[in-house]
Every structure is written in structure tokens, then in C-alpha cells.
Write a protein that holds these residues in place. Structure first.
Motif, short mmCIF file in Angstrom:
data_model
loop_
_atom_site.label_atom_id
_atom_site.label_comp_id
_atom_site.label_asym_id
_atom_site.label_seq_id
_atom_site.Cartn_x
_atom_site.Cartn_y
_atom_site.Cartn_z
N CYS A 45 0.82 -1.21 0.00
CA CYS A 45 0.00 0.00 0.00
C CYS A 45 0.86 1.27 0.00
CB CYS A 45 -0.93 0.01 1.21
SG CYS A 45 -2.06 -1.38 1.30
N PHE A 46 2.04 1.17 0.62
CA PHE A 46 2.90 2.35 0.74
C PHE A 46 3.57 2.71 -0.58
CE2 PHE A 46 2.58 1.09 5.23
CZ PHE A 46 2.18 2.31 5.76
N ALA A 47 3.38 1.91 -1.62
CA ALA A 47 3.89 2.28 -2.94
C ALA A 47 3.12 3.48 -3.49
CB ALA A 47 3.78 1.10 -3.90
N CYS A 48 1.86 3.61 -3.09
CA CYS A 48 1.01 4.69 -3.59
C CYS A 48 0.54 5.67 -2.51
CB CYS A 48 -0.21 4.12 -4.29
SG CYS A 48 0.18 3.14 -5.75
N HIS A 49 0.61 5.25 -1.24
CA HIS A 49 0.11 6.08 -0.14
C HIS A 49 1.18 6.27 0.92
CE1 HIS A 49 -4.06 5.67 -1.53
NE2 HIS A 49 -3.78 4.39 -1.76
N ALA A 50 1.14 7.42 1.57
CA ALA A 50 1.99 7.72 2.73
C ALA A 50 1.09 8.20 3.85
CB ALA A 50 3.03 8.78 2.38
N THR A 51 1.60 8.18 5.03
CA THR A 51 0.80 8.60 6.18
C THR A 51 0.44 10.08 6.10
OG1 THR A 51 1.82 6.92 7.55
CG2 THR A 51 0.75 8.73 8.70
N ASP A 52 1.40 10.92 5.74
CA ASP A 52 1.19 12.36 5.87
C ASP A 52 1.42 13.18 4.60
OD1 ASP A 52 3.88 11.92 5.78
OD2 ASP A 52 4.35 13.08 7.57
N LYS A 53 1.58 12.53 3.45
CA LYS A 53 1.75 13.30 2.21
C LYS A 53 1.17 12.52 1.03
CE LYS A 53 6.39 11.56 1.46
NZ LYS A 53 7.78 11.87 1.36
N LYS A 54 0.73 13.27 0.04
CA LYS A 54 0.18 12.66 -1.17
C LYS A 54 1.32 12.06 -1.98
CE LYS A 54 -2.46 13.77 -5.35
NZ LYS A 54 -2.18 12.49 -5.88
N LEU A 55 1.13 10.85 -2.42
CA LEU A 55 2.04 10.23 -3.39
C LEU A 55 1.23 10.06 -4.67
CD1 LEU A 55 3.86 7.55 -1.16
CD2 LEU A 55 4.68 9.80 -1.84
N ILE A 56 1.05 8.86 -5.12
CA ILE A 56 0.15 8.61 -6.25
C ILE A 56 -1.29 8.75 -5.78
CG2 ILE A 56 -0.65 6.83 -7.88
CD1 ILE A 56 2.30 5.80 -7.84
N GLY A 57 -1.56 8.23 -4.59
CA GLY A 57 -2.87 8.35 -3.97
C GLY A 57 -2.81 9.31 -2.81
#
Length: 100
Positions: free
Chosen positions: A30-42
Motif C-alpha cells: 500500500c505504501f507504494a502509492c500512499h503515505a501517512t502524511d503526504k500525497k504520493l500517487i494516492g
């Protein structure tokens, strides 16, 4: 004999535990597209939690989206379906909603 069976059953029950949701998120990538505190792909998990704050049906909505994927809620980039069980999807959804 009954006592031995009882003790063995306690051992197996206590040693069988579910994976923590953060570890599950790592294992499912999941962390490939999401981070706890910043926008990545998602979107960030904090942004997701803020969007659904106070929504009593949020766990079900997010679990469904985690399991089946979706698009349109956060832009044009679709989220692919994830190979998770219903219970894992709900655990992940609860975890995301708990992030502040």
C-alpha cells in the motif's frame, strides 16, 4: 488428558495472532502509492481519515474500495483492487481512519 488438550488449545490460540494493520499495509504494498502524511500517487492516509471523519459507514466504504479498487474520489488515477480478505480490508480501513 483433558487438561493437556486444554493447555495445547490455549497455546495455539495465544500464538495465533493477526498481523498489525501497518505491517499488513507494508506487506500488501500500500505504501507504494500512499503515505501517512503526504500525497504520493494516492492521497495520504491522514487526508483519507479527515475526509471520512464522522462518517459511520466509512469502514465499510473504505474496506470495499480497498478490496475492489475504485476511481474518482481523489482524482483520475484509479486504485487497483487489492488481494485482501474482507477482514483484512476492514482492519486496514479502521487503521487508516485512526490516523490523525
Amino acid at each position: 488428558m483433558k487438561k493437556a488438550i486444554f493447555l495445547l488449545s490455549l497455546f495455539f490460540v495465544s500464538s495465533a495472532h493477526a498481523i498489525a494493520p501497518a505491517d499488513l499495509a507494508k506487506a500488501k504494498n500500500c505504501f507504494a502509492c500512499h503515505a501517512t502524511d503526504k500525497k504520493l500517487i494516492g492521497p495520504s492516509y491522514k487526508d483519507v481519515a479527515a475526509k471520512y471523519k464522522g462518517d459511520a459507514s466509512a469502514v465499510g466504504k473504505l474496506a470495499d474500495k480497498i478490496k475492489k479498487g475504485g476511481s474518482g474520489a481523489w482524482g483520475t488515477m484509479p486504485m487497483p483492487p487489492n488481494a485482501v480478505s474482507e477482514a483484512e480490508a476492514k482492519d486496514l480501513a479502521k487503521w487508516v481512519l485512526s490516523i490523525k
